[in-house]
Scaffold this motif. Structure first.
Motif, short mmCIF file in Angstrom:
data_model
loop_
_atom_site.label_atom_id
_atom_site.label_comp_id
_atom_site.label_asym_id
_atom_site.label_seq_id
_atom_site.Cartn_x
_atom_site.Cartn_y
_atom_site.Cartn_z
N ALA A 1 0.81 -1.22 0.00
CA ALA A 1 0.00 0.00 0.00
C ALA A 1 0.84 1.27 0.00
O ALA A 1 0.31 2.36 -0.21
N THR A 2 2.15 1.13 0.24
CA THR A 2 3.05 2.29 0.30
C THR A 2 3.75 2.41 -1.04
O THR A 2 4.67 1.66 -1.35
N LEU A 3 3.33 3.38 -1.86
CA LEU A 3 3.78 3.43 -3.24
C LEU A 3 5.17 4.05 -3.43
O LEU A 3 6.00 3.47 -4.13
N PRO A 4 5.47 5.21 -2.87
CA PRO A 4 6.80 5.80 -3.12
C PRO A 4 7.92 4.95 -2.53
O PRO A 4 7.85 4.51 -1.38
N ALA A 5 8.95 4.69 -3.32
CA ALA A 5 10.06 3.85 -2.86
C ALA A 5 10.74 4.42 -1.63
O ALA A 5 11.12 3.68 -0.71
N GLU A 6 10.91 5.74 -1.58
CA GLU A 6 11.55 6.36 -0.42
C GLU A 6 10.75 6.13 0.85
O GLU A 6 11.33 5.94 1.93
N PHE A 7 9.44 6.18 0.75
CA PHE A 7 8.60 5.96 1.93
C PHE A 7 8.77 4.53 2.44
O PHE A 7 8.87 4.30 3.65
N ARG A 8 8.79 3.57 1.51
CA ARG A 8 8.97 2.17 1.92
C ARG A 8 10.33 1.98 2.55
O ARG A 8 10.46 1.32 3.59
N LEU B 1 -1.47 13.08 -4.14
CA LEU B 1 -0.54 14.19 -4.28
C LEU B 1 0.69 13.97 -3.40
O LEU B 1 1.82 14.27 -3.82
N ALA B 2 0.48 13.43 -2.20
CA ALA B 2 1.62 13.13 -1.33
C ALA B 2 2.52 12.06 -1.97
O ALA B 2 3.75 12.14 -1.88
N ASP B 3 1.90 11.08 -2.61
CA ASP B 3 2.69 10.05 -3.30
C ASP B 3 3.51 10.67 -4.43
O ASP B 3 4.70 10.34 -4.61
N VAL B 4 2.90 11.58 -5.19
CA VAL B 4 3.61 12.23 -6.29
C VAL B 4 4.76 13.07 -5.75
O VAL B 4 5.88 13.05 -6.30
N ARG B 5 4.52 13.80 -4.66
CA ARG B 5 5.59 14.60 -4.06
C ARG B 5 6.71 13.70 -3.55
O ARG B 5 7.89 14.02 -3.67
N GLY B 6 6.35 12.56 -2.98
CA GLY B 6 7.36 11.63 -2.50
C GLY B 6 8.21 11.08 -3.63
O GLY B 6 9.43 10.94 -3.50
N MET B 7 7.58 10.78 -4.76
CA MET B 7 8.31 10.27 -5.90
C MET B 7 9.20 11.35 -6.53
O MET B 7 10.32 11.08 -6.97
N ALA B 8 8.70 12.59 -6.55
CA ALA B 8 9.50 13.70 -7.09
C ALA B 8 10.71 13.97 -6.21
O ALA B 8 11.78 14.36 -6.70
N HIS B 9 10.57 13.71 -4.91
CA HIS B 9 11.67 13.95 -3.97
C HIS B 9 12.87 13.07 -4.29
O HIS B 9 14.02 13.46 -4.04
#
Length: 238
Positions: free
Chosen positions: A89-96, A220-228
């Motif tokens: 359920a956690t999409l951005p790689a950095e978050f995981r 939007l948070a996921d997109v920001r996380g991926m852009a980071h």
């Protein structure tokens, strides 16, 4: 545990001084600020409320609660299921990555504590089994899941564990925004006070939810996380 011991344990696990590396993660907040999407403290508070309602509650607290109940029943398969579903359920790689690193650090920390409610729990008992499963690659060891197991083994109730997790997440996000130099101590504390009722509401809603109810909706948070991940300037890991 006595009520005092339970309170002290909860404070310890929600303290930013706990050396598990959560202070290195902003979970996309840094990117929001880099792109000037957040300008006021009220906007920051609204963003974090969105995290609570869209991710922390329906994903992280659901996983934590299921892991807590599974640990109480000595159900390792149940804990591994919570871990796997939260990772999916956690999409951005950095978050995981941040979540897994924090979970691993908490397990490592417990291995070095030889007194109090965590004594000998790392190498023996249910927590030892879960740690071994993480080391063997059977689980990723996401922080909310690890925290749920740790809180249960330490004698904290499931609702209290949810509050510990949600409070730690919120203060981590607020602290990241503060360290980026955009907001002062007073503004951050004012937003924390505003978010207290939301923390309580979200935990009450999700701490005993079934694992199949898990969802995460913060596009939007996921997109920001991926852009980071590709940002030119980064202070935080995520």
């Amino acid at each position: 545990m006595t009520s005092s011991e339970a309170l002290l344990t909860a404070l310890r696990l929600s303290d930013s001084m706990l050396p598990v590396g959560t202070y290195t993660a902003s979970y996309g907040v840094e990117q929001y600020l880099n792109e000037d999407d957040i300008e006021t403290a009220d906007e920051l508070g609204e963003l974090i409320e969105g995290y609570l309602r869209g991710v922390i509650g329906p994903a992280e607290i659901v996983a934590l609660g299921h892991a807590h109940r599974s640990a109480a029943a000595d159900d390792l398969v149940g804990v591994l299921a919570a871990d796997e579903r939260l990772g999916a359920a956690t999409l951005p790689a950095e978050f995981r990555d941040s979540s897994m690193k924090a979970g691993g650090k908490l397990l490592e920390l417990l291995d070095e504590i030889d007194d109090g409610p965590f004594a000998a729990t790392e190498t023996t008992g249910f927590l030892g089994e879960y740690t071994a499963a993480c080391e063997d690659g059977l689980a990723e060891g996401h922080y909310p899941v690890v925290l749920g197991v740790v809180c249960q083994q330490a004698g904290l109730g499931c609702r209290e564990a949810a509050l510990v997790s949600a409070y730690g997440s919120v203060t981590g996000l607020l602290g990241a925004a503060q360290r980026l130099g955009r907001f002062g101590h007073t503004a951050i504390q004012a937003q924390l006070s505003t978010l207290f009722p939301v923390i309580e509401e979200v935990c009450e809603q999700y701490y005993d939810a079934d694992l199949t109810a898990m969802c995460s909706f913060a596009p939007l948070a996921d997109v920001r996380g991926m852009a980071h991940e590709r940002a030119d300037r980064r202070l935080f890991m995520s």
